[in-house]
Design a protein around this motif. Structure first.
Motif, PDB file in Angstrom:
ATOM      1  N   HIS A  22      80.720  -3.189  14.891  1.00  0.00           N
ATOM      2  CA  HIS A  22      81.424  -3.099  13.614  1.00  0.00           C
ATOM      3  C   HIS A  22      81.825  -1.663  13.267  1.00  0.00           C
ATOM      4  CE1 HIS A  22      81.329  -7.289  12.676  1.00  0.00           C
ATOM      5  NE2 HIS A  22      80.069  -7.333  13.053  1.00  0.00           N
ATOM      6  N   ALA A  23      81.029  -0.679  13.676  1.00  0.00           N
ATOM      7  CA  ALA A  23      81.429   0.714  13.468  1.00  0.00           C
ATOM      8  C   ALA A  23      82.648   1.033  14.338  1.00  0.00           C
ATOM      9  CB  ALA A  23      80.268   1.648  13.797  1.00  0.00           C
ATOM     10  N   GLN A  39      84.831  -1.189  15.379  1.00  0.00           N
ATOM     11  CA  GLN A  39      85.939  -1.936  14.799  1.00  0.00           C
ATOM     12  C   GLN A  39      86.499  -1.194  13.583  1.00  0.00           C
ATOM     13  OE1 GLN A  39      84.969  -5.740  12.946  1.00  0.00           O
ATOM     14  NE2 GLN A  39      86.792  -6.635  13.898  1.00  0.00           N
ATOM     15  N   ARG A  40      85.611  -0.617  12.808  1.00  0.00           N
ATOM     16  CA  ARG A  40      86.054   0.127  11.624  1.00  0.00           C
ATOM     17  C   ARG A  40      86.928   1.308  12.026  1.00  0.00           C
ATOM     18  NH1 ARG A  40      82.326   3.149   7.087  1.00  0.00           N
ATOM     19  NH2 ARG A  40      83.962   3.271   5.528  1.00  0.00           N
ATOM     20  N   PHE A  54      91.001   1.754  11.340  1.00  0.00           N
ATOM     21  CA  PHE A  54      91.489   2.940  10.636  1.00  0.00           C
ATOM     22  C   PHE A  54      92.549   3.666  11.467  1.00  0.00           C
ATOM     23  CE2 PHE A  54      91.314   7.297   8.981  1.00  0.00           C
ATOM     24  CZ  PHE A  54      91.597   7.023   7.665  1.00  0.00           C
ATOM     25  N   ASP A  88      88.574  -2.182   5.553  1.00  0.00           N
ATOM     26  CA  ASP A  88      87.601  -1.114   5.726  1.00  0.00           C
ATOM     27  C   ASP A  88      86.333  -1.391   4.921  1.00  0.00           C
ATOM     28  OD1 ASP A  88      86.943   1.609   6.786  1.00  0.00           O
ATOM     29  OD2 ASP A  88      86.811   2.026   4.633  1.00  0.00           O
ATOM     30  N   ARG A  89      86.498  -1.886   3.704  1.00  0.00           N
ATOM     31  CA  ARG A  89      85.317  -2.223   2.883  1.00  0.00           C
ATOM     32  C   ARG A  89      84.488  -3.308   3.550  1.00  0.00           C
ATOM     33  NH1 ARG A  89      86.412  -3.277  -3.274  1.00  0.00           N
ATOM     34  NH2 ARG A  89      84.265  -3.903  -3.011  1.00  0.00           N
ATOM     35  N   ASN A 120      84.356  -4.054   6.820  1.00  0.00           N
ATOM     36  CA  ASN A 120      83.697  -3.487   8.002  1.00  0.00           C
ATOM     37  C   ASN A 120      82.535  -2.586   7.611  1.00  0.00           C
ATOM     38  OD1 ASN A 120      85.093  -4.731  10.097  1.00  0.00           O
ATOM     39  ND2 ASN A 120      86.747  -3.243  10.011  1.00  0.00           N
ATOM     40  N   ARG A 121      82.692  -1.850   6.522  1.00  0.00           N
ATOM     41  CA  ARG A 121      81.606  -0.988   6.051  1.00  0.00           C
ATOM     42  C   ARG A 121      80.398  -1.829   5.653  1.00  0.00           C
ATOM     43  NH1 ARG A 121      80.212   1.671   0.742  1.00  0.00           N
ATOM     44  NH2 ARG A 121      78.936   3.426   1.353  1.00  0.00           N
ATOM     45  N   SER A 124      83.269   7.239   4.795  1.00  0.00           N
ATOM     46  CA  SER A 124      83.749   6.393   3.693  1.00  0.00           C
ATOM     47  C   SER A 124      84.496   7.207   2.641  1.00  0.00           C
ATOM     48  CB  SER A 124      82.584   5.662   3.033  1.00  0.00           C
ATOM     49  OG  SER A 124      82.045   4.729   3.923  1.00  0.00           O
ATOM     50  N   ASN A 141      87.850   8.179   4.109  1.00  0.00           N
ATOM     51  CA  ASN A 141      88.717   7.000   4.141  1.00  0.00           C
ATOM     52  C   ASN A 141      89.274   6.676   2.760  1.00  0.00           C
ATOM     53  OD1 ASN A 141      88.371   6.623   6.846  1.00  0.00           O
ATOM     54  ND2 ASN A 141      87.494   4.583   6.681  1.00  0.00           N
TER      55      ASN A 141
END
Length: 166
Positions: free
Chosen positions: A38-39, A41-42, A46, A90-91, A93-94, A139, A142
C-alpha cells in the motif's frame, strides 16, 4: 497450506513447532507485505497524479494561449476534479498503510520487550521524535501539492470564464 506446517497428519500440534512464535512471524510478514504494497501503491498513484497534472496543465496553457477559452475552462475543471479524486485515493491508501503501521507498532513494542532493546520500536520512535516531527511528512507534502494544484485549477477555471466573457 500453513496449517500443514504446524500440525501432524492426526491433527495434533507438531512437537517441533512453536505455533505462537511461527504465527507471529507470519503475522509480521503479512503486516510488512501489506505496508509495502500500500505504501508502494500510494507512491505510484502520486507519481501518476503528477504526470496527469503535467499534461492537463500543458493543455490548459496551450489552449489559453490559443484563445480557446472553452477548452481551457474544461481542462481547468478536469484538473480540479482530478486533483480531488487523486486526493481521495491518497487518503484511502494512507489509511491502508496506517492499518499495518498499527500492528507493526505493537509488534515492535513486544519484540523490544523480548529483546530488552527499545531501539527496535522504529515506528514509535519515528512518531515521537521531535527531530522527525519537524520535518514535513509525505502526507503533509502531498496535501500541500493537492491544495496548490486544486487552487491552480480553480483559478484557471475563473480565468477561462472571465476571458470567454471578454
Amino acid at each position: 497450506m500453513l496449517g500443514d506446517l504446524f500440525w501432524t497428519d492426526k491433527g495434533e500440534e507438531h512437537p517441533m513447532v512453536d505455533t505462537s512464535t511461527d504465527y507471529q512471524v507470519v503475522a509480521r510478514d503479512l503486516a510488512w507485505k501489506w505496508f509495502e504494497y500500500h505504501a508502494g501503491q500510494r507512491l505510484a498513484v502520486f507519481r501518476f497524479f503528477l504526470l496527469v497534472i503535467a499534461f492537463i496543465s500543458a493543455g490548459y496553457v496551450s489552449s489559453l494561449l490559443a484563445k480557446e477559452h472553452l477548452v481551457s475552462g474544461i481542462l481547468a475543471l478536469v484538473l480540479l476534479v482530478s486533483t480531488f479524486l487523486f486526493y481521495r485515493l491518497d487518503r484511502r491508501n494512507r489509511a491502508l498503510v496506517k492499518i499495518s503501521e498499527a500492528y507493526l507498532k505493537d509488534d515492535q513494542a513486544e519484540l523490544a520487550q523480548q529483546l530488552g532493546k527499545s531501539g527496535i520500536k522504529l515506528i514509535e520512535i519515528s512518531d515521537d521524535e521531535k527531530e522527525y516531527r519537524s520535518l514535513c511528512s509525505f502526507s503533509q507534502i502531498n496535501k500541500a501539492i493537492f491544495a496548490l494544484v486544486g487552487a491552480f485549477g480553480a483559478v484557471g477555471l475563473i480565468i477561462s470564464a472571465l476571458k470567454s466573457c471578454w
